[in-house]
Design an enzyme around this catalytic site. Structure first.
Site, short mmCIF file in Angstrom:
data_model
loop_
_atom_site.label_atom_id
_atom_site.label_comp_id
_atom_site.label_asym_id
_atom_site.label_seq_id
_atom_site.Cartn_x
_atom_site.Cartn_y
_atom_site.Cartn_z
NE ARG A 12 -55.81 41.78 44.10
CZ ARG A 12 -56.36 42.55 45.09
NH1 ARG A 12 -57.70 42.37 45.50
NH2 ARG A 12 -55.55 43.24 45.91
CB SER A 97 -55.32 34.91 41.80
OG SER A 97 -55.02 33.85 42.83
CG HIS A 98 -57.92 33.75 45.51
ND1 HIS A 98 -56.56 34.21 45.47
CD2 HIS A 98 -58.36 34.39 46.52
CE1 HIS A 98 -56.53 35.05 46.50
NE2 HIS A 98 -57.52 35.17 46.96
CE LYS A 107 -51.15 37.61 41.30
NZ LYS A 107 -51.11 36.32 41.92
CG ASP A 248 -53.70 30.30 43.89
OD1 ASP A 248 -53.07 29.87 42.92
OD2 ASP A 248 -53.53 31.25 44.36
CG ASP A 250 -52.11 33.19 39.89
OD1 ASP A 250 -52.67 32.61 41.16
OD2 ASP A 250 -51.69 34.18 40.15
CG ASP A 252 -49.72 33.01 42.96
OD1 ASP A 252 -50.65 32.39 43.30
OD2 ASP A 252 -49.87 34.23 43.15
NE ARG A 253 -52.65 31.84 47.24
CZ ARG A 253 -53.82 31.86 47.98
NH1 ARG A 253 -53.84 31.98 49.39
NH2 ARG A 253 -55.01 32.30 47.42
CG HIS A 335 -47.92 33.68 48.29
ND1 HIS A 335 -48.02 33.80 47.14
CD2 HIS A 335 -49.01 34.33 48.90
CE1 HIS A 335 -49.13 34.37 46.79
NE2 HIS A 335 -49.82 34.73 47.96
#
Length: 466
Positions: A12, A97-98, A107, A248, A250, A252-253, A335
């Site tokens: 990131r 992501s966020h 990732k 969020d 992407d 993933d949550r 997660h």
């Protein structure tokens, strides 16, 4: 050249200075060399810079001799799925992501969607990318060989896999608010909607901020921010929906709202999903993090499962799940990890499971959670990364607490418990406190501990051992 975009779990960085097309290319070269990649999946989120970073990454992979499969604009878990569904050596998702608009990241996973993080190869990839001493395109004995680029959609296979977590015949008519936050979750919901209709499942979706838009006109998709919750909550109440779901950037949550529009902390979803799995698979192991535990341990034990505590962080959770062959793992950060999803985290599977729970129970979500909700938590800002244990001991030493050092330090007493740990991604101390049904006591303990920690911090030197 030091590359500061490499973090503990992923990549990131601020666009331009910390992450740009040249750095993305070098990451691709380094990844290909480190795992000796023959075929790699790449995808990217909706941010304006994701496409150019992805193409630079792909060029690096191809110059390293790897064939690249570009699966388009996707969420992180679609890359995870492709990494274990296709015959490939790994996958990389370009996403921030966020994080704020001026950031992006990546990732990385290897074959079978195994995570590549600080303890499993990410530092080696960083060293190769920093050295930037790559051979001309091709491999020894194969001068000039360069990988190829193909584009492929895995959406249909991915959605079919998601449906395997449901008993479609058990799903009753429901009304769901879905808030993609202008991220990339929308296209999956559209595909799910089509599949539900084909199977005769009556789910009515109320779509909020549904279209992918990398400018994020409705704010960065981060439902943990209180100011970002109103759109979902208001839509739930306005449409009298059974549940609200927000993702969020992407996806993933996912974050859930009950039928009253009330936000549900991720911690309580861990127990809910554990119970759902154990109803169908009694005796299985459930992995949880040590920040807040009592609710999860009680539910798993009462449902006939085996609760196992693990250090916080996706790499640790996934590794422990594989070792224990656990069916499910969950963190309070929202997660959620699933054995049948290659032990990876998913932001789609949780709400699907809760949809089936709602259908089977006939109860609203608020009633299903019942008296489980109660613990409180807080984050304490710190200027140094160290455990401020002394003030915590001063508060509870007379009660002779049990201590645990799985992640930071946990102190457990008869009626309340705390966990204090350094964040792996920010210069913060994270304090979590829970009690057995005494919310005012939690608030009092949090305030007391925050005050003592912050006061004690000014007198603690960087080199002082605790």
């Amino acid at each position: 050249m030091a590359l500061t975009c490499f973090k503990a779990y992923d990549i990131r960085g601020k666009l331009g200075s910390e992450l740009n097309d040249d750095i993305a290319y070098r990451i691709g070269r380094a990844y290909a060399e480190h795992i000796d990649a023959k075929r790699v999946v790449v995808g990217g989120d909706v941010r304006p810079t994701s496409e150019s970073l992805k193409q630079a990454l792909a060029n690096g992979l191809m110059d390293g001799g790897a064939d690249v499969i570009d699966i388009g604009m996707v969420g992180t878990e679609e890359v995870y799925f492709a990494a274990f569904h296709l015959d490939v050596d790994g996958g990389i998702e370009v996403t921030a992501s966020h994080n704020p608009m001026d950031y992006n990241g990546m990732k990385l996973v290897s074959r079978g969607a195994r995570p590549i993080s600080g303890d499993s190869g990410l530092k080696d990839i960083q060293a190769l990318a920093e050295a930037n001493e790559f051979a001309p395109p091709g491999k020894p004995g194969q001068p000039g060989k360069r990988g190829t680029l193909t584009r492929e959609s895995i959406l249909d296979a991915y959605v079919e896999h998601l449906l395997t977590y449901l008993d479609l015949g058990a799903i009753k008519p429901l009304k769901l608010v879905v808030n993609a936050g202008n991220g990339v979750a929308g296209h999956v919901i559209d595909a799910m909607q089509t599949k539900f209709a084909q199977h005769g499942v009556s789910i009515h979706f109320i779509k909020v901020h549904h279209q992918a838009d990398g400018q994020f006109p409705n704010g960065i998709p981060n439902p943990l921010l209180t100011e970002n919750r109103a759109a979902t909550a208001d839509a739930v109440k306005a449409h009298e929906a059974d549940m609200g779901i927000a993702w969020d950037g992407d996806f993933d949550r996912c974050f859930l709202f009950d039928e009253n529009g009330d936000f549900i902390e991720g911690y309580y979803i861990v127990g809910l999903l554990a119970e759902a799995f154990l109803a169908k698979h009694p005796g299985e192991k459930i992995i949880h993090d040590p920040r807040l535990t009592w609710n999860t341990i009680d539910i798993v034990g009462n449902a006939g499962g085996v609760p196992i505590q693990c250090k916080t962080g996706h790499a640790f959770i996934k590794e422990r799940m594989r070792r224990e062959n656990a069916i499910y793992g969950g963190e309070m950060s929202a997660h959620h990890y699933f054995r049948e999803f290659a032990y990876c985290d998913s932001g789609m599977i949780p709400w699907l499971l809760v949809t089936e729970l709602l259908s089977r129970s006939g109860q609203p979500l608020s009633a299903m959670l019942g008296e489980r909700i109660g613990p409180s938590r807080a984050a304490v800002k710190s200027t140094i990364k160290s455990m401020m244990l002394r003030p915590c001991w001063s508060v509870c030493a007379s009660e002779q607490p049990q201590s645990d050092s799985t992640d930071g330090t946990s102190l457990e007493l008869a009626n309340w418990r705390l966990n204090l740990r350094s964040s792996n991604t920010k210069l913060l101390l994270r304090l979590n406190v829970e009690s057995k049904g005494d919310a005012p006591a939690v608030a009092q303990r949090v305030a007391q501990l925050e005050h003592l920690i912050l006061r004690h911090e000014s007198n603690l030197s960087l080199g002082e051992a605790l």
